[in-house]
Write an enzyme that holds these catalytic residues in place. Structure first.
Site, PDB file in Angstrom:
ATOM      1  N   ASP A  68      -5.673  19.135  27.312  1.00 33.50           N
ATOM      2  CA  ASP A  68      -5.247  20.407  26.724  1.00 33.50           C
ATOM      3  C   ASP A  68      -4.495  21.284  27.714  1.00 33.50           C
ATOM      4  OD1 ASP A  68      -7.477  20.952  28.300  1.00 33.50           O
ATOM      5  OD2 ASP A  68      -8.801  21.186  26.587  1.00 33.50           O
ATOM      6  N   ASN A 137     -20.541  25.790  23.664  1.00 35.65           N
ATOM      7  CA  ASN A 137     -20.529  25.890  22.199  1.00 35.65           C
ATOM      8  C   ASN A 137     -20.275  24.530  21.538  1.00 35.65           C
ATOM      9  OD1 ASN A 137     -17.831  25.411  22.696  1.00 35.65           O
ATOM     10  ND2 ASN A 137     -17.056  27.141  21.510  1.00 35.65           N
ATOM     11  N   HIS A 139     -17.712  22.458  22.124  1.00 36.05           N
ATOM     12  CA  HIS A 139     -16.329  22.001  21.959  1.00 36.05           C
ATOM     13  C   HIS A 139     -16.034  20.819  22.885  1.00 36.05           C
ATOM     14  CE1 HIS A 139     -14.426  24.984  25.118  1.00 36.05           C
ATOM     15  NE2 HIS A 139     -14.956  23.937  25.707  1.00 36.05           N
ATOM     16  N   GLU A 144     -12.643  23.449  18.773  1.00 35.44           N
ATOM     17  CA  GLU A 144     -13.689  24.465  18.672  1.00 35.44           C
ATOM     18  C   GLU A 144     -14.516  24.272  17.404  1.00 35.44           C
ATOM     19  OE1 GLU A 144     -14.212  26.215  21.188  1.00 35.44           O
ATOM     20  OE2 GLU A 144     -12.531  27.438  21.863  1.00 35.44           O
TER      21      GLU A 144
HETATM   22  P1  PGA Z   1     -16.558  23.426  32.393  1.00 34.64           P
HETATM   23  O1  PGA Z   1     -15.817  23.375  30.995  1.00 34.64           O
HETATM   24  O2  PGA Z   1     -16.424  22.075  33.031  1.00 34.64           O
HETATM   25  O3  PGA Z   1     -15.804  24.476  33.176  1.00 34.64           O
HETATM   26  O4  PGA Z   1     -17.979  23.788  32.125  1.00 34.64           O
HETATM   27  C1  PGA Z   1     -16.105  22.359  30.095  1.00 34.64           C
HETATM   28  C2  PGA Z   1     -15.456  22.633  28.758  1.00 34.64           C
HETATM   29  O5  PGA Z   1     -15.318  23.814  28.381  1.00 34.64           O
HETATM   30  O6  PGA Z   1     -15.098  21.667  28.064  1.00 34.64           O
END
Ligand code: PGA
Length: 242
Positions: A68, A137, A139, A144
């Site tokens: 992304d 959350n 995702h 999302e």
């Molecule tokens: P993080 O993010 O590795 O910074 O915890 C993971 C994500 O949001 O997919």
């Protein structure tokens, strides 16, 4: 089948993830890697850089696709995922820049760019190994939680939770982009192997839900149970509820 690997701590998790990536490249020097940003894979990327410097890994035939990119940020913006990936990995190893692919944050036409991204993945022969993080959350990529999920690469509004979680990298929450371009669920699922990395107590509940909850688009990570080759790598904290 879900394969769960528990590691002692973040350092061991990073080593283990790097072992998997190294083995993938050894088995198939021209493999296609799907890569992730965020805090979690940084240790893995450091391991890969160290191993490259020690002459243990050759990335010269590897192709990469990132999950992304923030919509509205140019590639040289310091908070862009382009910038992140070059700083954290690409500029330290010998992957040819023309084999590196990251969605572009300022496309002239969003739909055309998303279709192009899908096509380039297909043309490269598909992703052999996709590295994933997981949002608190649930995702994956920037898919999302919601009543439905899009299949291919698409523009997505970021949830309030994601904007808040990612604001730690920005001077203020107002500066966090409100949208992103992300691979879709189908794009991710077409990877032949998925390795999800989770570290820290703030991921423990979501790792439990991924494994225990029914499959629902309201928790996109639950869909991963349907993938035929999923490995979940957790450290002690992230694995504390399973
Ligand atoms: P993080 O993010 O590795 O910074 O915890 C993971 C994500 O949001 O997919």
């Amino acid at each position: 089948m879900v394969n769960i690997i528990r590691t002692e701590n973040y350092q061991e998790l990073s080593k283990h993830a790097a072992d998997i990536i190294q083995a993938t490249i050894e088995n198939k020097p021209d493999c296609v890697l799907g890569l992730a940003t965020g805090g979690t894979p940084i240790g893995t990327y450091q391991q890969l850089i160290d191993r490259f410097r020690e002459g243990k890994i050759d990335f010269s035939k590897v192709t990469t696709f990132n999950l992304d990119e923030y919509y509205g940020l140019s590639s040289d913006h310091e908070q862009s995922y382009h910038f992140f990936m070059f700083e954290q990995l690409f500029r330290h190893i010998n992957v040819p820049p023309e084999r590196v692919h990251i969605p572009f944050g300022l496309p002239e036409d969003i739909e055309t760019h998303c279709q192009y991204y899908e096509q380039v993945i297909q043309d490269a022969g598909g992703i052999d190994l996709q590295i994933l993080g997981i949002g608190e959350n649930g995702h994956i990529g920037f898919n999302e939680p919601g009543p439905s999920l899009q299949t291919g690469t698409h523009l997505v509004p970021l949830s309030q939770e994601t904007i808040r979680a990612n604001s730690r990298y920005f001077a203020s929450i107002q500066e966090v982009p409100k949208k992103a371009i992300t691979m879709g669920i189908r794009t991710i699922f077409q990877a032949r192997r998925i390795v999800l990395l989770a570290s820290g107590a703030n991921k423990a509940a979501m790792i439990r839900r991924l494994l225990d909850d029914n499959i629902t688009t309201e928790v996109p990570a639950t869909l991963l149970k349907l993938h035929p080759d999923l490995t979940i790598l957790v450290d002690q904290e992230a694995g504390s509820e399973i």
